[in-house]
Enzyme design. Structure first.
Site, PDB file in Angstrom:
ATOM      1  N   HIS A 186      43.070  39.468  34.109  1.00  0.00           N
ATOM      2  CA  HIS A 186      41.744  40.191  34.552  1.00  0.00           C
ATOM      3  C   HIS A 186      42.068  41.425  35.194  1.00  0.00           C
ATOM      4  CE1 HIS A 186      38.811  36.952  33.213  1.00  0.00           C
ATOM      5  NE2 HIS A 186      39.863  35.952  33.539  1.00  0.00           N
ATOM      6  N   ASP A 195      41.071  50.225  37.588  1.00  0.00           N
ATOM      7  CA  ASP A 195      40.322  49.035  37.457  1.00  0.00           C
ATOM      8  C   ASP A 195      40.585  48.264  35.962  1.00  0.00           C
ATOM      9  OD1 ASP A 195      38.420  47.028  37.896  1.00  0.00           O
ATOM     10  OD2 ASP A 195      36.816  48.425  38.234  1.00  0.00           O
TER      11      ASP A 195
END
Length: 494
Positions: A181, A390
């Site tokens: 993730h 990110d």
């Protein structure tokens, strides 16, 4: 998501045996927390977004969720949903030393900054690594004990990178997938990790490894080839590990777009939006929403906004930045220092530019519920999201899904995984405060026609690649017939 409260049902020795193979989800944190109120156990949900999708998958296919409870106590397994049990949650035990060395140490102070390319923030310790191995082994032993023939194990994220290999050693019959993730660093940065070979070999115990983007997938393949010496087929994106072939793929994470869109159009949110706009008393609302983390570029965002105000005095008293910072990892020293720096920057900008009742910046250090947060998404004319790195940045997608009027402008860091998908956003280098200021000027000056054109294209992408599509694509790749992703209404024997 299920409306679980104190209706959870402890298993207490009952055998839980669904028909056919099950999905086993494994994550660091459980989707529920158990609290004691008035001497009685009370169970509350702790997840949204991705966690909700896993709950729905398990409710449909049957199975198991293995996770840490998030606290000192290790509850007994629970059957869910209570009125028609379809799966159970089994809790892994973490003692105080585990939490200190594995979670706050190796995960938060070692792997998190490394995965986000923030090497000056990396702190590595053999004690932390040994505890990381111990916790991963504990999770693997639970999976090996609980899994039935034909089950599929889906491991989540960097907390459990060693688990695929450890489960493979114990249960070679299982299909194992892991989704990453967070970003994955390039080979040159990955070499910083003292235990890099063991780390990569742990991941390669899986049959399928998923990343958000092609670039993160490429970084991983390079590491496998150049650090560990494994044979890599770049055309097929596969790694040869002994007699096994490990598949590697890009699966951009989506959001439950319908949920955000429908709630954004609800009367309650519409009323909240009106109150927010009235309270701010400004022509243009710019919104930044992040967990308080040094990877999110919050300080850089404020510097860019300050430069915008310096360069555009005509916009004074006409624009306000609403900065929502969600408290995070308050026990970690790096985060406490970031909080102090943020408070100082906010105070300087407010003190420098405020005049005649106009506040250039509203700073909210809190966590909002879904309806409140979506109200701010709808109230905003511009979303300014500037992570330094990110994995995906789901806030960008949530903002887009909430723009039911096809209005609004998204300014997004080019270093967010979402930037590879959301190309109609105004992309920005968050390290360049002059460029942030320029993008803000472009956003506030953009015509209604251009805003609608860009937002319409963004919304089409967000709704096409939603959360269910993401999970089904991953599972159908892991299990070639995709049966787990689609099977429903099986009969259970409990």
């Amino acid at each position: 998501m299920f409306g679980y409260t104190d209706l959870m049902v402890p298993i207490n020795g009952i055998t839980y045996r669904p028909a056919g193979g099950r999905l086993i989800v494994m994550s660091n944190r459980a989707p529920i927390r158990i609290v004691r109120v008035g001497g009685r156990e009370h169970v509350e949900p702790t997840v949204g977004g991705v966690g909700t999708t896993f709950l729905r998958l398990l409710e449909r296919s049957g199975g198991l969720w293995i996770a840490w409870s998030g606290g000192r106590n290790t509850p007994e397994p629970y059957l869910l949903p209570p009125e028609n049990p379809r799966f159970k949650i089994v809790f892994a035990r973490l003692n105080d030393q585990d939490v200190s060395d594995y979670y706050y140490g190796m995960c938060n102070r070692g792997l998190w900054p490394l995965m986000h390319f923030m090497t000056p923030n990396c702190h590595f310790s053999t004690q932390h690594w040994n505890r990381y191995e111990r916790v991963n082994r504990n999770f693997a032993e639970i999976a090996a004990k609980e899994a039935q023939p034909g089950d599929v194990l889906w491991v989540q994220d960097f907390h459990l990178a060693l688990t695929p290999r450890l489960v493979r050693e114990r249960r070679p019959d299982l299909s194992i997938g892991i989704f990453w993730h967070v970003p994955f660093p390039p080979e040159q940065l990955m070499r910083i990790l003292p235990w890099r070979e063991a780390f990569l070999e742990g991941l390669l115990g899986a049959d399928l490894i998923g990343f958000h983007t092609q670039s993160y997938m490429t970084h991983f393949l390079n590491c496998c080839e150049r650090i560990s010496g494994f044979e890599v087929d770049r055309e097929r994106t596969e790694v040869r590990v002994g007699m096994r072939t490990v598949r590697v793929g890009a699966f951009p994470l989506g959001i439950p777009a319908d949920f955000f869109s429908e709630l954004a159009a609800s009367p309650g949110v519409v009323a909240r939006v009106r109150r927010i706009r009235q309270a701010l008393r400004t022509q243009v609302v710019i919104l930044g929403v992040d967990r308080l983390d040094y990877t999110k570029g919050i300080l850089e965002r404020l510097l860019g906004y300050e430069r915008f105000l310096e360069s555009n005095p005509a916009w004074h008293k006409r624009v306000t930045l609403v900065l929502i910072a969600v408290p995070s990892r308050t026990k970690v020293a790096d985060y406490a220092m970031l909080k102090r720096q943020l408070d100082e920057q906010v105070g300087r900008i407010v003190g420098r530019f405020s005049s005649e009742g106009w506040m250039p910046l509203r700073y909210l250090y809190t966590q909002f519920g879904a309806e409140e947060l979506i109200s701010y998404y709808r109230a905003a004319d511009v979303a300014l999201l500037t992570p330094l790195r990110d994995g995906m940045n789901l806030v960008a997608k949530e903002f887009v899904a909430s723009q039911v009027d096809n209005d609004g402008v998204l300014i997004l860091s080019e270093f967010a995984g979402a930037a590879e998908e959301l190309t109609e956003a105004l992309l920005v280098n968050p390290y360049d405060i002059n460029q942030i200021a320029d993008r803000l000027k472009c956003a506030v000056d953009m015509s209604a026609t251009e805003r609608a054109k860009r937002m319409s294209a963004l919304r089409a992408k967000v709704f096409a690649n939603n959360l269910e599509y993401w999970s089904e694509k991953f599972l159908s790749t892991l299990a070639t017939d995709g049966s787990l992703a689609h099977r429903a209404d099986e009969n259970f024997e409990i």
